[in-house]
Design a protein around this motif. Structure first.
Motif, PDB file in Angstrom:
ATOM      1  N   GLU A   1      52.431 -22.829  12.210  1.00 35.48           N
ATOM      2  CA  GLU A   1      51.587 -22.150  11.226  1.00 35.48           C
ATOM      3  C   GLU A   1      50.137 -22.596  11.329  1.00 35.48           C
TER       4      GLU A   1
ATOM      5  N   VAL B   1      57.077 -12.417   4.657  1.00 31.13           N
ATOM      6  CA  VAL B   1      55.673 -12.457   5.080  1.00 31.13           C
ATOM      7  C   VAL B   1      54.905 -11.353   4.364  1.00 31.13           C
TER       8      VAL B   1
ATOM      9  N   LEU C   1      45.934 -13.568  12.806  1.00 28.87           N
ATOM     10  CA  LEU C   1      46.263 -14.971  12.595  1.00 28.87           C
ATOM     11  C   LEU C   1      46.331 -15.271  11.103  1.00 28.87           C
ATOM     12  N   TYR C   2      46.930 -16.400  10.761  1.00 30.42           N
ATOM     13  CA  TYR C   2      46.867 -16.857   9.380  1.00 30.42           C
ATOM     14  C   TYR C   2      45.387 -16.998   8.995  1.00 30.42           C
ATOM     15  N   GLU C   3      45.080 -16.654   7.761  1.00 29.62           N
ATOM     16  CA  GLU C   3      43.715 -16.663   7.214  1.00 29.62           C
ATOM     17  C   GLU C   3      42.938 -15.396   7.565  1.00 29.62           C
ATOM     18  N   GLU C   4      43.535 -14.491   8.327  1.00 31.78           N
ATOM     19  CA  GLU C   4      42.891 -13.223   8.643  1.00 31.78           C
ATOM     20  C   GLU C   4      43.553 -12.096   7.850  1.00 31.78           C
ATOM     21  N   GLU C   5      42.783 -11.066   7.562  1.00 30.36           N
ATOM     22  CA  GLU C   5      43.309  -9.925   6.829  1.00 30.36           C
ATOM     23  C   GLU C   5      43.912  -8.901   7.775  1.00 30.36           C
TER      24      GLU C   5
ATOM     25  N   HIS D   1      50.500  -6.616  12.493  1.00 30.30           N
ATOM     26  CA  HIS D   1      49.967  -7.913  12.911  1.00 30.30           C
ATOM     27  C   HIS D   1      49.308  -7.877  14.282  1.00 30.30           C
TER      28      HIS D   1
ATOM     29  N   SER E   1      46.509 -20.287  13.020  1.00 25.16           N
ATOM     30  CA  SER E   1      45.527 -19.952  11.987  1.00 25.16           C
ATOM     31  C   SER E   1      44.164 -19.691  12.619  1.00 25.16           C
ATOM     32  N   ARG E   2      43.355 -18.925  11.924  1.00 22.41           N
ATOM     33  CA  ARG E   2      42.021 -18.583  12.425  1.00 22.41           C
ATOM     34  C   ARG E   2      41.157 -19.831  12.566  1.00 22.41           C
TER      35      ARG E   2
ATOM     36  N   TYR F   1      59.779 -21.513  14.357  1.00 20.97           N
ATOM     37  CA  TYR F   1      59.347 -22.478  13.340  1.00 20.97           C
ATOM     38  C   TYR F   1      60.362 -23.597  13.120  1.00 20.97           C
TER      39      TYR F   1
END
Length: 247
Positions: free
Chosen positions: A52, A197, A165-169, A122, A56-57, A41
């Motif tokens: 990021e 995180v 991914l980001y936005e995923e549970e 993850h 993401s999804r 990052y």
């Protein structure tokens, strides 16, 4: 007393050890972490979007070509080998002392070292599935695909890595099993993670055992709560522990 020697004694006394780790456990295997000064990052390389965003999804769905370009070049390290940390934890598990590895990593190096009870919060780059039919594809099949966006040869569906991914549970079963393991442990080893995180980092609050040990080269917000803090590279520390414990 020397910190590594103290930790070795705690490990010898423990019967139910759990390791909670992050990207820092694999940096000594040549895989960059995310948030350190040398992390992914913080890269000065010119990227079309921030990491990021690309991880993401919604970005994966809208721009799969860009996603896979970044994913293949930055997230996949098929030649990486387990380091002293991975090997030591596998040895502890084979002894019956280490009950679980709870990891935020997706590289599969704990399994490559011989660990069996690995809870991957993850996901893993080694598991990939067609989004239409669910057919499984290995990491090698994804990497060797001649298409920018790997497609299922059966129905043409896009192949998605089983990586959160980001936005995923997170997978709920993995969370439940991680909470159970941590809450039953008498020694919690935390290593190579910034503990920023969530919800993953919050899982360590379920520990109510005897000792918490934090092995991290960079400061975290949890440092003051640890019973023992070691800031040397985790692979080196684990290699020293292996020598002292005869593993």
């Amino acid at each position: 007393m020397d910190k590594v020697k103290m930790l070795a004694e705690w490990i010898q006394d423990a019967q139910n050890i759990v390791f909670f780790g992050g990207a820092g456990t694999s940096t000594e295997s040549g895989i960059p972490d995310f948030r350190s000064a040398a992390g992914l990052y913080q890269s000065e390389e010119k990227l079309p979007y921030s990491p990021e965003v690309m991880l993401s999804r919604s970005f994966f769905v809208k721009h799969p070509e860009v996603f896979f370009g970044f994913y293949r070049s930055k997230m996949l390290h098929p030649d990486a080998e387990p380091n002293g940390c991975h090997r030591f934890l596998a040895s502890l598990e084979h002894q019956g002392r280490l009950k679980a590895v709870v990891t935020q990593n997706i590289d599969g190096l704990h399994q490559a070292a011989g660990s069996v009870n690995v809870l991957e919060l993850h996901g893993s780059v080694h598991r990939n599935h067609c989004m239409k039919c669910g057919r499984f594809y290995s990491l090698n099949e994804v990497m060797s695909s001649s298409e920018v966006v790997p497609k299922c040869p059966v129905d043409g569906g896009m192949i998605k890595p089983d990586v959160v991914l980001y936005e995923e549970e997170l997978n709920q079963d993995t969370i439940v099993r991680s909470v159970q393991a941590i809450s039953q442990a008498d020694l919690l080893l935390i290593g190579g993670t910034s503990l920023t995180v969530h919800p993953a980092a919050g899982l360590i609050t379920y520990f109510h055992g005897k000792h918490t040990v934090l092995l991290n080269t960079d400061p975290t917000s949890y440092d003051h709560k640890a019973d023992l803090l070691i800031t040397n590279p985790i692979g080196q520390v684990m290699a020293q522990l292996a020598d002292q414990l005869g593993l």
